[in-house]
Scaffold this active site. Structure first.
Site, PDB file in Angstrom:
ATOM      1  N   HIS A  23       0.863  -1.264  -0.075  1.00 37.89           N
ATOM      2  CA  HIS A  23      -0.011   0.123  -0.180  1.00 37.89           C
ATOM      3  C   HIS A  23       0.912   1.174   0.148  1.00 37.89           C
ATOM      4  O   HIS A  23       1.608   1.438   1.026  1.00 37.89           O
ATOM      5  CB  HIS A  23      -0.885  -0.035   1.258  1.00 37.89           C
ATOM      6  CG  HIS A  23      -1.803  -1.051   1.071  1.00 37.89           C
ATOM      7  ND1 HIS A  23      -2.400  -1.838   2.314  1.00 37.89           N
ATOM      8  CD2 HIS A  23      -2.596  -1.817   0.149  1.00 37.89           C
ATOM      9  CE1 HIS A  23      -3.185  -2.674   1.884  1.00 37.89           C
ATOM     10  NE2 HIS A  23      -3.333  -2.596   0.711  1.00 37.89           N
ATOM     11  N   GLU A  57       1.488   3.801   2.854  1.00 33.02           N
ATOM     12  CA  GLU A  57       1.860   3.417   4.029  1.00 33.02           C
ATOM     13  C   GLU A  57       3.420   3.351   4.220  1.00 33.02           C
ATOM     14  O   GLU A  57       3.981   2.582   4.189  1.00 33.02           O
ATOM     15  CB  GLU A  57       1.444   2.235   4.257  1.00 33.02           C
ATOM     16  CG  GLU A  57      -0.186   1.963   4.641  1.00 33.02           C
ATOM     17  CD  GLU A  57      -0.666   0.643   4.629  1.00 33.02           C
ATOM     18  OE1 GLU A  57      -2.031   0.792   4.396  1.00 33.02           O
ATOM     19  OE2 GLU A  57      -0.056  -0.335   4.480  1.00 33.02           O
ATOM     20  N   GLU A 105       1.405  -4.274  11.365  1.00 30.83           N
ATOM     21  CA  GLU A 105       0.833  -2.830  11.369  1.00 30.83           C
ATOM     22  C   GLU A 105       1.654  -2.021  12.339  1.00 30.83           C
ATOM     23  O   GLU A 105       1.675  -2.228  13.258  1.00 30.83           O
ATOM     24  CB  GLU A 105      -0.507  -2.976  11.678  1.00 30.83           C
ATOM     25  CG  GLU A 105      -1.219  -3.904  10.732  1.00 30.83           C
ATOM     26  CD  GLU A 105      -1.924  -3.317   9.570  1.00 30.83           C
ATOM     27  OE1 GLU A 105      -1.724  -2.085   9.115  1.00 30.83           O
ATOM     28  OE2 GLU A 105      -2.566  -3.922   8.599  1.00 30.83           O
ATOM     29  N   HIS A 115       2.753  -3.174   7.100  1.00 32.39           N
ATOM     30  CA  HIS A 115       2.066  -2.166   6.508  1.00 32.39           C
ATOM     31  C   HIS A 115       1.867  -0.946   7.425  1.00 32.39           C
ATOM     32  O   HIS A 115       2.584  -1.141   8.560  1.00 32.39           O
ATOM     33  CB  HIS A 115       0.565  -2.939   6.724  1.00 32.39           C
ATOM     34  CG  HIS A 115       0.211  -3.673   5.625  1.00 32.39           C
ATOM     35  ND1 HIS A 115      -0.763  -3.459   4.374  1.00 32.39           N
ATOM     36  CD2 HIS A 115       0.651  -5.164   5.242  1.00 32.39           C
ATOM     37  CE1 HIS A 115      -0.693  -4.351   3.659  1.00 32.39           C
ATOM     38  NE2 HIS A 115       0.117  -5.478   3.886  1.00 32.39           N
TER      39      HIS A 115
HETATM   40 ZN   LIG Z   1      -1.828  -1.642   4.230  1.00 32.39          ZN
END
Ligand SMILES: [Zn+2]
Length: 1122
Positions: A803, A806, A985, A900
């Protein structure tokens, strides 16, 4: 006891049903009232079950049908009715069926001048009206007209009945048909005037509750489009705007102000974004399609304010669906190999795993003696041509400084940072609030030399004047600085600066960056570079505290928006930057900031000056898409120092943001960089993120109706006059930065010790090579034993940045890479025991073109892992292919982790996969196969919880969601059988626990997390049954025996306790100073009013003889019931 009371209730209900004369009814009512006035609601529900509601209603109907109704019966009866009716969900329906509505209305009409009787009728009506159908029926029968006879202009008499009448009216207006009737009869105007009268004459704020009741009525009416139109026509916006302006600071008026603001928000006319099209300004012709998707141009006709049907689809949807989303299909939870790749397809990955086939015949010699030896060693690596002598010079110098860096890092070995954090946390810094921006800039680290670098490099201020900031701040991309031609003079300034300002950013080199940027391919062919990416960033020495939210900031912003609507002539509304019409805006406008974003990862689309120091900004949608606006990165110049500029990014998409919970955007000042402080810092004050009045047209959204937009607003006070500053959602990390970093890493390592290979896993759709890095240690020697050890090393696979918005994931990855090649003894052990396969950027095209979420085809690549196609999602196809290849040779990774960034939560945490936990959470029976699942997936997060300052186990989850079936984590878990398959994350914001509690992440903390992840992998191995004695012995001499013991024990003791369930933790957000109310039409008033009504009834029952006016003096404040 309880039984006897229930019996009493039951008998009373029975006798009530059979009584018709006053003499028998009155005592029954008394008994019931006594029984229900104490104890819990349980008794009332019991009574409802036994037909109590019907009995009371029937008594009401019978009593009131006599020629002169007996109020001795009716008063206690109404009180009971209201009390029971509040708890009976079907009460309205029952009243309708027993024809109690009409008799109550008639009683009320006949008692307009008898306030006590009228009050009791109103309570009953209030309870009847809590059912929308019954409310609609009451409306048809003239209830609203009746109420308007009761609700008078300001008076100090009969305020209790007036209050009750406003409450009944508000309840009635929940029915759309009543609201429609109210609009048609001009009640909007009446209510506005009534409210205005009470507002202006109730100077002591005694009757706030009545004013609030009137506002509630209006709030229900303006839920209709016609209601909003009537409100606007009656100058409601102006009136309410003035009220809000004058009362905003008055804490006592909270109830009124929040209703006023909600009505203002609801009535603010919805409009479309000031863009020609919401589709991205950048289009890309994807393979297989002949032309890029035609952008949909909005026209006025398209635009429909879908009025009454409007729904807020956003915020709660996810939370509500969470449990439905759990995968409960056993066949989809069990490990199942994916489609077999044909052998010839797998063969291509041989070349990316040369470590498996190399025989290391020439192992002993002189690696590292000559820097260039790697060119021969790593034939696969595409080497940069044009190595200017300048750069060579630069390199040699830097190589030494990198070595120095390396030495430093040994001294600050990773073990010393374990769970204490490396950031120089100053406890006092948490307490400081950024009262003024200039001050906060000082605190933020500007105005100080950045970490560990020589302050003597700072230029004397007199030289500043010579800087042509505009030219320096956005250098053109050319083959190299020294090649720049006359027409590219602008770079000469930059080049000169690079000579005079010895570069001091670790693992960065502007010349290499420039060389890489020339090769980077963007959709529109960017011709310039952002200065921060070129020049480099040094993490400031201390992490910055989270920003305290300014009280009432959201309201202030909303009122400013309303002011724009009411006084449009005050708004400048001048477009000063527009990607869609680049000429002649730039440079031709004075008295305003200059904006620019046509560089890697930049994505500003349009800037509109709205006031002298305020700009509305729109960011570009992802390429070939009309959505995903969240990331932003742009340059701004031409500012004055010490003036707060306000920026409103008005087309954000996420329903909430950490910007409401202490997060600040990041800024990089070119002048600060030239003064020796090249750093992205957190900046901005008065930050707020809220739903605005813009809406997307249904037609452009595949029929999905009217998506709403959100505004991120923040003020920035720039440190210098005429500076060029870059503002971003988070610390940028471009593709060219990555390529530069990899190159420098490769040059800096000791090739005698580190096996480092940079391959290209594939070309992206945009024509950029997607790097694959292999890191391990060379075999100790070419003896058979050592070669055997080398060939048996298990694999670790790490990916990141699928992504593009990010960027935090890239900083974590940077920390991982630097740690793995470092001379830290832990890193050495890791290399000797594992082969690391790392894809640091799974979506280079997205990163380059300033996307937030998607690939060039406008699709989320982390939803393509089930069936990736080589020509459509090449990076995913080949990443998966490589994993298949490893699995097919029996070398599937021990751990797979995809890095992420998380926009809604704080800290760093892992998502993993567990069949058992998913079934438990979904409330399914857990079969034998699930019970056999081992809990090894929990070990790594538990280790990281103990090691890494930023990491917390509390936010980890191991649920497999249907909506995530095509993510890397789930596919690698299920198809490759990797039980430790994770998403890691990292918050965009910072931490609310551990040593970094209250601090926002700097790049340093993110990089540290990357190193800690590696240490976690080592400890995971030490804990595993397969761990070799040799490694255990090495580790125990290396890791302080006590420390190790401590962690290993704690880990193992806690891992046996695996039953702890996820999601017991509540929302991790700190409570906000004000309610973050996105939906202007939430109606949370009902419950409160119920208890409030209860209270009134109780009070009245006990004080029925007192003069009512004396009581109302207390306004709406709660009083204890005697
Ligand atoms: Zn992500």
């Amino acid at each position: 006891m309880i039984l006897r009371e229930e019996e009493g209730i039951y008998l009373s209900v029975l006798s009530l049903q059979n009584s018709s004369d006053k003499a028998s009814i009155l005592p029954i009512l008394q008994v019931l009232s006594d029984l229900l006035s104490v104890g819990t609601d349980r008794r009332i529900y019991y009574m409802i079950n036994k037909g109590g509601s019907e009995a009371l209603l029937q008594t009401l109907v019978d009593t009131s049908r006599s020629a002169s109704p007996d109020w001795d019966i009716l008063l206690p009866l109404f009180r009971l009715l209201a009390k029971v009716g509040l708890r009976d969900k079907k009460f309205g329906q029952k009243a309708l069926e027993l024809e109690a509505l009409d008799v109550t209305l008639i009683l009320a009409r006949k008692n307009l001048s008898h306030s006590q009787n009228l009050l009791h009728c109103l309570w009953a009506l209030r309870v009847f009206a809590s059912s929308v159908t019954t409310g609609a029926m009451l409306g048809i029968n003239g209830a609203m007209e009746l109420l308007f006879k009761v609700i008078s202009p300001y008076t100090r008499k009969h305020t209790r009945t007036i209050r009750a009448a406003t409450e009944v009216l508000a309840a009635l207006l929940k029915s759309k048909s009543n609201s429609r009737r109210a609009v048609n009869r001009g009640y909007v105007n009446s209510l506005l005037r009534l409210h205005q009268d009470w507002h202006s004459r109730d100077v002591t704020n005694t009757y706030l509750i009545i004013r609030h009741g009137l506002l509630l009525c209006l709030r229900h009416i303006v839920a209709l489009r016609s209601g909003r139109e009537a409100f606007l026509a009656a100058q409601g916006m102006e009136t309410f705007f003035n009220i809000a302006q004058t009362c905003l600071e008055n804490k006592n008026m909270e109830l009124v102000i929040s209703a006023v603001i909600q009505i203002l928000r609801q009535c603010y006319p919805v409009s479309r974004l000031p863009l020609v099209t919401v589709s991205s300004a950048y289009t890309f012709t994807a393979p297989g399609s002949t032309s890029p998707e035609l952008p949909h141009h909005l026209t006025e006709e398209d635009f429909d304010d879908d009025g009454d049907e409007e729904m807020d689809k956003d915020s709660d949807v996810e939370a509500v669906k969470e449990d439905d989303d759990l995968e409960t299909d056993m066949s989809k939870l069990s490990s199942k190999p994916g489609r077999e790749l044909p052998e010839e397809d797998l063969a291509q990955y041989d070349a990316m795993c040369l470590e498996l086939s190399c025989n290391f015949e020439e192992l002993e010699p002189k690696y590292g003696d000559d820097l260039n030896i790697k060119d021969n060693l790593h034939a696969n690596h595409h080497h940069i041509p044009s190595a200017a002598s300048l750069r060579q010079h630069c390199l040699i110098r830097e190589h030494n400084s990198w070595e120095q860096e390396r030495e430093d890092s040994v001294h600050t070995s990773i073990l010393h940072m374990v769970k204490t954090g490396k950031s120089n946390v100053q406890p006092s810094s948490k307490l400081r609030s950024a009262t003024n921006v200039n001050q906060s800039i000082q605190q933020n680290g500007l105005g100080r030399a950045s970490s560990g670098h020589d302050t003597s490099e700072i230029q004397p201020p007199s030289e500043q004047a010579a800087w042509d900031i505009e030219a320096i701040s956005c250098p053109r991309i050319t083959a190299s600085f020294s090649n720049s031609t006359k027409s590219e003079e602008s770079n000469e300034g930059t080049e000169k600066l690079l000579h005079t300002h010895p570069k001091h950013t670790p693992f960065h080199d502007p010349h290499l960056y420039m060389a890489n940027a020339t090769r980077t391919r963007s959709v529109v062919g960017f011709k310039t570079m952002a200065f921060p990416d070129l020049w480099g960033h040094c993490s400031p020495p201390t992490a910055q505290p989270m920003l305290d939210r300014k009280l009432g900031i959201q309201r202030i912003k909303i009122l400013e928006d309303v002011r724009r609507f009411l006084q449009p002539s005050d708004v400048i509304n001048k477009v000063v930057f527009n990607l869609d019409e680049p000429w002649p805006l730039q440079g031709s406008i004075s008295n305003c900031l200059r904006f620019y974003s046509e560089f890697e990862s930049g994505n500003l689309r349009k800037a509109i000056q709205v006031r002298e120091f305020e700009y509305d900004l729109l960011v570009n949608a992802d390429v070939n898409s009309s959505q995903h606006q969240q990331w932003f990165y742009f340059k701004v110049s031409g500012m004055r120092a010490a003036v707060p500029y306000r920026f409103n990014i008005i087309n954000c998409e996420k329903p909430n943001s950490q910007f409401n919970y202490g997060m600040q955007p990041t800024m990089y000042s070119v002048k600060e960089a030239l003064l020796g402080r090249p750093a992205w810092i957190r900046t901005g004050s008065e930050i707020c993120y809220y739903k605005n009045h813009y809406r997307q047209n249904a037609a452009t959204m595949d029929g999905a109706s009217g998506k709403r937009y959100y505004t991120l607003t923040f003020a920035v006070t720039f440190p210098h006059d005429e500076d060029a500053c870059y503002l971003a959602y988070h610390y940028p990390y471009t593709y060219s930065t990555l390529m530069t970093h990899l190159e420098i890493l490769e040059r800096s390592i000791d090739h005698r010790k580190v096996y480092f290979r940079h391959d290209v896993i594939c070309q992206t759709l945009g024509g950029n090579p997607c790097p694959l890095v292999t890191i391990t240690a060379f075999p100790e020697s070419n003896s058979a034993e050592h070669l055997e050890q080398f060939r048996c090393r298990p694999y670790q696979v790490i990916t990141a940045r699928v992504h593009p918005g990010e960027s935090n994931a890239s900083w974590v990855m940077k920390g991982t890479l630097e740690f793995l090649v470092s001379s830290d003894p832990v890193a050495k052990l890791l290399r000797e025991n594992f082969v690391f396969k790392i894809i640091p950027m799974l979506n280079p095209d997205g990163v380059i073109n300033g996307n937030h979420r998607c690939s060039l085809r406008g699709e989320d690549l982390n939803r393509q892992w089930l069936f990736p196609q080589a020509h459509l999602q090449p990076t995913i196809y080949h990443a998966k292919g490589l994993l298949h290849f490893l699995s097919s040779t029996g070398r599937g990774p021990v751990v797979f982790c995809d890095f992420h960034g998380h926009s809604q939560k704080k800290n760093v945490f892992l998502y993993g996969c567990s069949m058992k936990e998913t079934l438990w959470q979904a409330g399914c029976t857990v079969g034998e196969s699930a019970l056999l699942e081992d809990v090894s997936y929990r070990t790594l997060p538990k280790i990281l919880d103990k090691l890494a300052p930023a990491f917390t186990m509390n936010s980890c989850s191991f649920l497999v969601e249907k909506s995530r079936a095509s993510t890397a984590r789930v596919v690698v878990w299920r198809e490759m059988g990797v039980s430790r398959s994770y998403t890691m994350e990292s918050s965009y914001c910072g931490c609310n626990q551990g040593p970094y509690q209250g601090l926002q992440f700097g790049t340093g903390e993110l990089e540290e997390m990357g190193a800690m992840y590696c240490l976690g992998l080592l400890i995971l191995e030490l804990k595993s049954a397969s761990c070799s004695h040799k490694l255990l012995a090495q580790a125990s001499t290396l890791l302080n025996a006590e420390v190790l013991e401590h962690y290993l024990q704690r880990c193992s003791s806690s891992s046996s306790n695996n039953s702890s369930n996820r999601t017991s933790e509540v929302d991790d957000e700190p409570s906000c100073m004000e309610e973050i109310d996105y939906s202007a039409d939430s109606s949370s008033d009902s419950e409160q009013n119920f208890t409030e009504l209860d209270r009134q009834i109780q009070e009245c029952a006990f004080n029925k003889d007192e003069e009512e006016e004396n009581e109302e003096g207390s306004g709406w404040r709660r009083r204890s019931v005697p």
